[in-house]
Design a protein around this motif. Structure first.
Motif, mmCIF file in Angstrom:
data_model
loop_
_atom_site.group_PDB
_atom_site.id
_atom_site.type_symbol
_atom_site.label_atom_id
_atom_site.label_comp_id
_atom_site.label_asym_id
_atom_site.label_seq_id
_atom_site.Cartn_x
_atom_site.Cartn_y
_atom_site.Cartn_z
ATOM 1 N N ILE A 10 0.818 -1.142 0.135
ATOM 2 C CA ILE A 10 0.079 -0.058 0.015
ATOM 3 C C ILE A 10 1.019 1.275 0.040
ATOM 4 O O ILE A 10 1.871 1.453 0.678
ATOM 5 N N GLN A 11 0.494 2.352 -0.890
ATOM 6 C CA GLN A 11 1.304 3.664 -0.952
ATOM 7 C C GLN A 11 0.244 4.502 -0.960
ATOM 8 O O GLN A 11 -0.686 4.497 -1.145
ATOM 9 N N LYS A 12 0.889 5.729 -0.361
ATOM 10 C CA LYS A 12 0.040 6.869 -0.205
ATOM 11 C C LYS A 12 0.959 8.170 -1.024
ATOM 12 O O LYS A 12 1.981 8.198 -1.179
ATOM 13 N N ALA A 13 0.074 9.272 -1.242
ATOM 14 C CA ALA A 13 0.639 10.324 -2.026
ATOM 15 C C ALA A 13 -0.133 11.539 -1.684
ATOM 16 O O ALA A 13 -1.446 11.569 -1.617
ATOM 17 N N ASP A 14 0.614 12.808 -1.426
ATOM 18 C CA ASP A 14 0.084 13.936 -1.258
ATOM 19 C C ASP A 14 -0.812 14.594 -2.256
ATOM 20 O O ASP A 14 0.204 14.460 -3.471
ATOM 21 N N MET A 15 -1.892 15.085 -2.754
ATOM 22 C CA MET A 15 -2.319 15.718 -3.795
ATOM 23 C C MET A 15 -1.453 16.815 -4.054
ATOM 24 O O MET A 15 -1.415 17.206 -5.251
ATOM 25 N N PHE A 58 4.870 7.392 -1.302
ATOM 26 C CA PHE A 58 5.597 6.628 -0.167
ATOM 27 C C PHE A 58 4.853 5.596 0.086
ATOM 28 O O PHE A 58 3.560 5.362 0.250
ATOM 29 N N THR A 59 5.610 4.364 0.284
ATOM 30 C CA THR A 59 5.258 2.864 0.807
ATOM 31 C C THR A 59 4.991 3.033 2.182
ATOM 32 O O THR A 59 5.426 3.282 3.216
ATOM 33 N N VAL A 60 3.551 2.714 2.719
ATOM 34 C CA VAL A 60 2.885 2.557 3.947
ATOM 35 C C VAL A 60 3.058 1.143 4.508
ATOM 36 O O VAL A 60 3.419 1.179 5.568
ATOM 37 N N TYR A 61 2.629 0.177 3.764
ATOM 38 C CA TYR A 61 2.853 -1.232 4.037
ATOM 39 C C TYR A 61 3.388 -2.079 3.059
ATOM 40 O O TYR A 61 2.845 -1.831 1.793
ATOM 41 N N THR A 83 -6.987 -7.900 3.207
ATOM 42 C CA THR A 83 -7.605 -7.012 2.104
ATOM 43 C C THR A 83 -8.085 -5.573 2.707
ATOM 44 O O THR A 83 -9.169 -4.829 2.302
ATOM 45 N N ASN A 84 -7.423 -5.019 3.869
ATOM 46 C CA ASN A 84 -7.937 -3.871 4.442
ATOM 47 C C ASN A 84 -6.545 -3.432 5.378
ATOM 48 O O ASN A 84 -5.929 -4.302 5.834
ATOM 49 N N CYS A 85 -6.391 -2.234 5.596
ATOM 50 C CA CYS A 85 -5.442 -1.418 6.367
ATOM 51 C C CYS A 85 -5.944 -0.010 6.844
ATOM 52 O O CYS A 85 -6.856 0.303 6.374
ATOM 53 N N THR A 86 -5.119 0.422 7.878
ATOM 54 C CA THR A 86 -5.326 1.690 8.437
ATOM 55 C C THR A 86 -4.135 2.377 8.249
ATOM 56 O O THR A 86 -2.989 2.148 8.567
ATOM 57 N N VAL A 87 -4.204 3.714 7.419
ATOM 58 C CA VAL A 87 -3.096 4.405 7.286
ATOM 59 C C VAL A 87 -3.024 5.578 8.136
ATOM 60 O O VAL A 87 -4.026 6.387 8.155
ATOM 61 N N SER A 88 -1.983 5.679 8.930
ATOM 62 C CA SER A 88 -1.806 6.800 10.146
ATOM 63 C C SER A 88 -0.926 7.607 10.009
ATOM 64 O O SER A 88 -0.165 7.675 8.823
ATOM 65 N N ASP A 89 -0.651 8.689 10.525
ATOM 66 C CA ASP A 89 0.345 9.601 10.745
ATOM 67 C C ASP A 89 -0.010 10.782 9.468
ATOM 68 O O ASP A 89 1.026 11.243 8.712
ATOM 69 N N LEU A 90 -1.194 10.755 8.932
ATOM 70 C CA LEU A 90 -1.616 11.868 8.016
ATOM 71 C C LEU A 90 -1.219 13.375 8.704
ATOM 72 O O LEU A 90 -1.685 13.555 9.745
ATOM 73 N N TYR A 104 -5.312 13.225 0.669
ATOM 74 C CA TYR A 104 -4.319 12.010 0.299
ATOM 75 C C TYR A 104 -4.966 11.221 -0.815
ATOM 76 O O TYR A 104 -6.159 10.702 -0.706
ATOM 77 N N MET A 105 -4.541 10.349 -1.627
ATOM 78 C CA MET A 105 -4.891 9.230 -2.506
ATOM 79 C C MET A 105 -3.818 8.097 -2.417
ATOM 80 O O MET A 105 -2.742 8.186 -1.770
ATOM 81 N N PHE A 106 -4.483 7.059 -2.653
ATOM 82 C CA PHE A 106 -3.846 5.810 -2.463
ATOM 83 C C PHE A 106 -3.759 4.800 -3.447
ATOM 84 O O PHE A 106 -4.881 4.890 -4.352
ATOM 85 N N ARG A 107 -2.841 3.740 -3.305
ATOM 86 C CA ARG A 107 -2.801 2.773 -4.533
ATOM 87 C C ARG A 107 -2.200 1.568 -3.917
ATOM 88 O O ARG A 107 -1.532 1.642 -2.956
ATOM 89 N N VAL A 108 -2.591 0.347 -4.378
ATOM 90 C CA VAL A 108 -2.295 -0.996 -3.713
ATOM 91 C C VAL A 108 -1.937 -1.770 -4.820
ATOM 92 O O VAL A 108 -2.437 -1.833 -5.978
ATOM 93 N N TYR A 109 -0.740 -2.918 -4.695
ATOM 94 C CA TYR A 109 -0.220 -3.628 -5.574
ATOM 95 C C TYR A 109 -0.660 -5.025 -5.039
ATOM 96 O O TYR A 109 -0.326 -5.195 -3.804
ATOM 97 N N SER A 110 -0.559 -5.981 -5.845
ATOM 98 C CA SER A 110 -0.959 -7.364 -5.562
ATOM 99 C C SER A 110 0.483 -8.234 -5.506
ATOM 100 O O SER A 110 1.208 -7.805 -6.259
#
Length: 1120
Positions: A944-949, A955-958, A964-971, A977-983
């Protein structure tokens, strides 16, 4: 592996023959534990019988090695046997390309008691090494009462001259018997040196191959001088000595107690600095010094120093062994001849030891021997050979050995011209002349048994081979029997001197001329004179007649009138002398003498025949060779010299040598000769002399070089490997004895039982030690044999003990599926698949492949079947190649099956429906669904990765998130923020990520800072020592200090006391307080300063005290 068995002995597991005991006395064969690089090792202990051969085998697996392994065979601690290779020790190396296994063999030929002891084989490859040790014990051979009696007389040290017994040499001179070798136990060289006299050091160094005598003596001195002292700094010291070949690498290793201590390395007392040559390493407690490319300058003493402790060792650099580049020649001489045994070695200044039979030759002891050194040439000189010098002479270096045989014959004196009877008139001269074969022979003249002494009238001369007795002014008392006796020979030559009285008749009368020919001299028949070419002919013809006749000499029709020159006529009173100086072949012919006077005429005709030594023989060639012999033929000389050829003398020499060796002293009549006692594998040349009654011809042209070689011995262990209805597979081992001729290949032959006609199975030589004979009739009993072939011909055949029945042996089909294929077989897309499935069964099974129950399409998957396995090959795997593959093996109505589950995996697709489901504070909750395409394998996690608009930097979060779920902290507050996920699966991350459908906005909220009231901390505390005083023991006269640490607030007062008495302001003591660290310095304490010291800290809240004991001792000088 089975224990090595000397040739001629059965193996441990082989049944003993009827009536014979087993060689192993029932002991089980010893098993060897396999470790490291070895696949197969020599057994730990081997018992060999003296006089037999024994072979040791070691195998090394090279599949995991980057370089070819190097094998060394060692005896004892450091003696490298590679330099001793030769007739006694043989080494062999083979490589199997299929199994990638190197096989090393060491074979000891004719084991002797000195071979007993400890051995080690050591294999190295780059940074890997392994070794195996084993012991050899030698037992005395058991004598067989039925043994051939001739074998007891064979020479044990014959070497290359060993062959059939020939006692003819014993008729000429008896050779000294060689003493049997004594069994010598394995001896430590250095223990031997400790007890040896200094005069023996050089001999011991040569015997055990030590090339550096200086280093050996220096090491010995160190061993005697330095006692063994226990070290507190070293766990394990350096070895006492190290040995390394010149140009190789060596590592010195020791272990220290303190892993952090620094060490120094010294060479001959000088510190070594790190460089490319000297590499110093520290790993934990281990300290190593590596010396690269060792030279003779590195042969020195080394030390590892830790403080006051030292560890000492010696490094010996071994030079390459000195080899013999030019071998010693054989000599065949007569008594009194000079003999020079000459060899050449590989290094100048090398030490060479000379032996006669088994006795070393010393210059100071044997004055008849002389030694000569000229660069690489070494010569042993015998000034005058005697019969006692007959035997074998050896030359030894520390890396080679050669020998040569000396044969000495008695001198045989040959009479070339005998003395003849003389009839002499008064006042004339009488001359007796004879010629012998040796120009050095002297002799004495006798008359009627009394020695003739020289005088003014009697003279004796000796010029070359000619001996003359000249008597001037002959008197009647000179008549008698004269004899010449050569000194040192049982030979005498006799002739008679007749005195002729002359009566003068004064009656004048006429007498017809008469020619009186003397037929007792050179005439061998009536009117025929034979003269040796080059000799002088003087023919004195007595002429009578009154008045004195006229003499005319003629050759043919041409008169001879010259009175000077080579051919001349001399006239004397009543004599006519015809002289030819240095007779030539053209002088041969009919000569006539005619005498005339008034009373008549007389004529005599003489035939002069000139004889000479024959021409050399022609066309010398070798027609056949054996192991130590060769057959030589030649053509007789074109011209026999005018006398029949009596026979021939032969000589031979080694190619490249200038020394010819006589093969016979007695004349050999035939033109075919078999030369014996030659060394197999050495090139020889021959030449021949022709001999007639006149003498010996010039030598013939040398023959073309030839080499004595012999066929190999028969192949060994011929066995049947497999049989079908029309074929038979045979296997065998190489011959035990191959020889210098090498081995070209094998011929396989067969015949039906009861037949005598053998059929050749292979048209070309078979180089491998196995062959399949095809086209055999089913059900027949067939005999097989194998013959080894080399340039010398065919060896004796190796035969089967009984015929083989040609019939297929039925064996049930059986698939031997490898262990790694019994579970799921996983490969990635694009990889190569190559599966080899071994199986067994007879006759040859039919192998069929199925995929998911359907026949396999060989256009998609390649399949190759052989007699023993089936190979499934896919060049580039695809997803559709996944499935269950089944191999079916059938023989008639019997079958066997095996299944393989193959899965081809790829990267997965991106996950589905990524979204932010909840946002609170500085956190956002994400959820998604697994991907549709899992890449044919389980999903192992998500990234899981996050990016500031604003910045849109990801930046990689996990990583490897399994749910198939997670909590992104320290925002960050106020950002979107937008997010993307790789399998992710076994092959890695998906090619594309899945973007979140919505964004997460972190809202700003009102914040209020609530500060807590500040409370000052109370730092007051009573004194307390955090570090106590420690008892100490010091040396008188050396300043010392004792320390402790204290805490307390307010700052405490410090009081130092000795034996409960306050020290005060004594200048001997210095008291310091540095941030609570208290130190009492005592300047040069004496024994009176010892006692109990205490330190007390006091403030208003309390006090604390610590104490210690100080022991002051007097330094004592160590006893010397």
């Amino acid at each position: 592996m089975p224990e090595p068995v000397p040739e001629g002995k059965p193996a441990v597991d082989a049944p003993a023959e009827d009536g014979a005991d087993s060689e192993t006395d029932g002991d089980e064969p010893q098993s060897t534990e396999l470790t490291g690089l070895f696949v197969e090792k020599p057994p730990n202990s081997v018992v060999a019988v003296a006089g037999t051969d024994v072979t040791f085998i070691a195998k090394v697996d090279s599949t995991s090695l980057t370089r070819k392994p190097t094998m060394k065979w060692l005896k004892g601690k450091w003696l490298d046997l590679g330099s001793k290779a030769g007739k006694h020790l043989q080494f062999k190396e083979t490589y199997d390309r299929n199994t990638k296994i190197y096989t090393y063999e060491m074979k000891i030929i004719k084991v002797v008691p000195g071979d007993a002891g400890g051995y080690r084989c050591e294999v190295t490859s780059k940074d890997k090494c392994d070794s195996s040790t084993f012991e050899i014990s030698v037992e005395a051979a058991h004598q067989d009462e039925q043994a051939d009696i001739l074998s007891a007389f064979k020479r044990a040290d014959a070497g290359e001259d060993e062959g059939d017994l020939d006692f003819s040499a014993l008729l000429k001179a008896a050779k000294k018997k060689k003493k049997p070798e004594k069994e010598e136990p394995e001896i430590d060289v250095w223990e031997l040196l400790k007890s040896a006299h200094p005069s023996e050091y050089e001999k011991i160094a040569f015997k055990y191959g030590i090339t550096d005598l200086r280093g050996m003596l220096k090491r010995l001195k160190k061993m005697k001088a330095e006692p063994i002292v226990h070290s507190e700094a070293f766990l394990k010291k350096l070895e006492s000595c190290y040995s390394v070949d010149k140009g190789k690498k060596i590592t010195l290793r020791c272990e220290v107690v303190d892993p952090n201590v620094q060490v120094k390395w010294l060479k001959n007392g000088q510190e070594i600095k790190p460089s490319a040559k000297y590499i110093m390493e520290a790993s934990g407690n281990v300290r190593t010094l590596t010396i690269n490319k060792a030279t003779l300058a590195d042969d020195a003493a080394y030390e590892c120093v830790v403080g006051e402790d030292k560890s000492f060792t010696e490094v010996f650099v071994k030079e390459p062994p000195v080899t013999i580049t030019k071998l010693m020649d054989d000599y065949h001489v007569v008594v009194g001849d000079r003999v020079e045994f000459e060899i050449e070695v590989s290094e100048e200044g090398a030490h060479v030891m000379w032996f006669f039979e088994d006795q070393e030759i010393h210059k100071d002891k044997d004055s008849k021997y002389r030694f000569k050194k000229d660069g690489k040439k070494h010569t042993l000189i015998i000034q005058e050979a005697t019969l006692d010098d007959i035997g074998m002479y050896h030359a030894w270096t520390n890396g080679g050995h050669t020998k040569g045989e000396l044969e000495v014959e008695e001198k045989e004196l040959e009479v070339l011209q005998d003395i003849a009877d003389l009839t002499v008139r008064a006042t004339d001269q009488a001359m007796f002349k004879c010629e012998v074969s040796d120009d050095k022979v002297t002799g004495k003249w006798y008359k009627d048994g009394v020695e003739v002494l020289p005088s003014e009238r009697i003279k004796m001369t000796h010029i070359g081979r000619f001996h003359r007795l000249i008597i001037d002014n002959v008197k009647p008392e000179d008549a008698g029997d004269y004899t010449f006796v050569p000194d040192g020979y049982a030979l005498s030559l006799s002739a008679k001197l007749n005195f002729l009285e002359i009566k003068i008749d004064y009656v004048p009368r006429q007498e017809p001329p008469k020619i009186h020919l003397d037929t007792t001299g050179n005439m061998v028949s009536q009117n025929t004179i034979i003269v040796v070419a080059g000799n002088k002919l003087r023919l004195d013809v007595e002429i009578t007649g009154e008045p004195a006749p006229t003499v005319v000499w003629s050759k043919g029709d041409k008169p001879i009138t010259d009175t000077e020159g080579r051919v001349r006529v001399e006239a004397r009173k009543d004599l006519s002398c015809f002289v030819i100086e240095g007779a030539e072949r053209d002088d041969e012919g009919n000569y006539s003498i005619t005498v005339t006077n008034p009373a008549g005429e007389d004529k005599a005709v003489l035939f002069l025949k000139i004889v000479d030594v024959p021409d050399p023989p022609e066309n010398i060639k070798c027609t056949g060779v054996g192991e130590d012999c060769a057959s030589i033929v030649w053509d007789p000389p074109k011209f026999d010299g005018g006398a029949p050829v009596k026979g021939y003398l032969m000589e031979r020499k080694k190619k490249g040598s200038s020394r010819w060796t006589k093969l016979n002293f007695d004349v050999y009549e035939s033109t075919t000769y078999e030369a014996k006692r030659m060394i197999e594998g050495v090139l020889y040349e021959m030449r021949v002399f022709a001999v007639n009654s006149i003498g010996m011809s010039q030598p013939s042209l040398s023959s073309k070089p030839f080499m004595p070689i012999a066929p190999t011995s028969e192949p060994t262990r011929l066995t049947v490997h497999d049989v079908t209805d029309s074929t038979c597979s045979l296997k065998w081992l190489a011959p035990e004895k191959i020889g210098a001729g090498g081995l070209d290949g094998y011929v396989i032959e067969y015949c039906k039982e009861g037949d005598t006609e053998w059929v050749v199975a292979n048209q070309e030589l078979c180089e491998r030690q196995g062959y399949v004979v095809r086209g055999l009739p089913v059900g027949e009993k067939i005999n097989f044999r194998v013959v080894a072939v080399n340039m010398a011909g065919r060896s004796p055949p190796a035969l089967m003990s009984q015929p083989v029945t040609i019939r297929e042996i039925v064996e049930h089909p059986k698939i031997r599926l490898p262990r790694d294929l019994r579970t799921k077989y996983i490969r990635r897309v694009g990889e190569k698949i190559n599966l080899t499935i071994p199986f067994q069964g007879k006759p040859r099974p039919i192998a069929t492949w199925f995929k998911d129950g359907k026949p396999l399409d060989e256009k998609i998957v390649n399949v190759r079947n052989s007699n023993v396995d089936s190979i499934l090959f896919i060049r580039s795997a695809e997803r559709e190649h996944s499935g269950t593959y089944e191999l079916v093996l059938k023989i008639e109505n019997m079958e066997d099956r095996a299944s393989i589950n193959i899965r081809i995996v790829d990267k997965p697709g991106p996950p589905l429906n990524v979204r932010a489901t909840d946002i609170w504070g500085f956190n956002a909750a994400l959820e998604w669904e697994p991907p549709k395409d899992d890449g044919n394998c389980d999903i192992s996690g998500y990234t899981i990765q996050k990016a500031d608009m604003k910045t849109k930097e990801w930046f990689t979060v996990y990583e490897h998130n399994r749910r198939t779920n997670c909590t992104v902290s320290d925002l960050v507050m106020g950002n979107e923020y937008m997010f993307r996920v790789y399998s992710e699966n076994l092959c890695g991350l998906s090619e594309e990520p899945r973007m979140s459908k919505n964004t997460a906005v972190i809202a700003k909220t009102g914040l209020e800072l609530k500060s807590k009231p500040y409370k000052e901390k109370d730092m007051c505390c009573s004194p307390k020592f955090t570090q106590p005083l420690v008892d100490r023991s010091v040396v008188a006269g050396y300043s010392t200090a004792i320390s402790c640490a204290v805490k307390g607030f307010p700052k405490p007062k410090i009081v130092w006391m000795k034996n409960k008495m306050i020290i005060g302001e004594d200048p001997k003591y210095l008291m310091q307080n540095n941030q609570g660290v208290l130190t009492l310095n005592i300047r040069k304490p004496s024994t009176f300063d010892g006692g109990k010291y205490s330190c007390m800290a006091v403030n208003e809240l309390g006090k604390d005290e610590v104490e210690c004991t100080l022991n002051v001792r007097v330094y004592k000088e160590p006893e010397k």
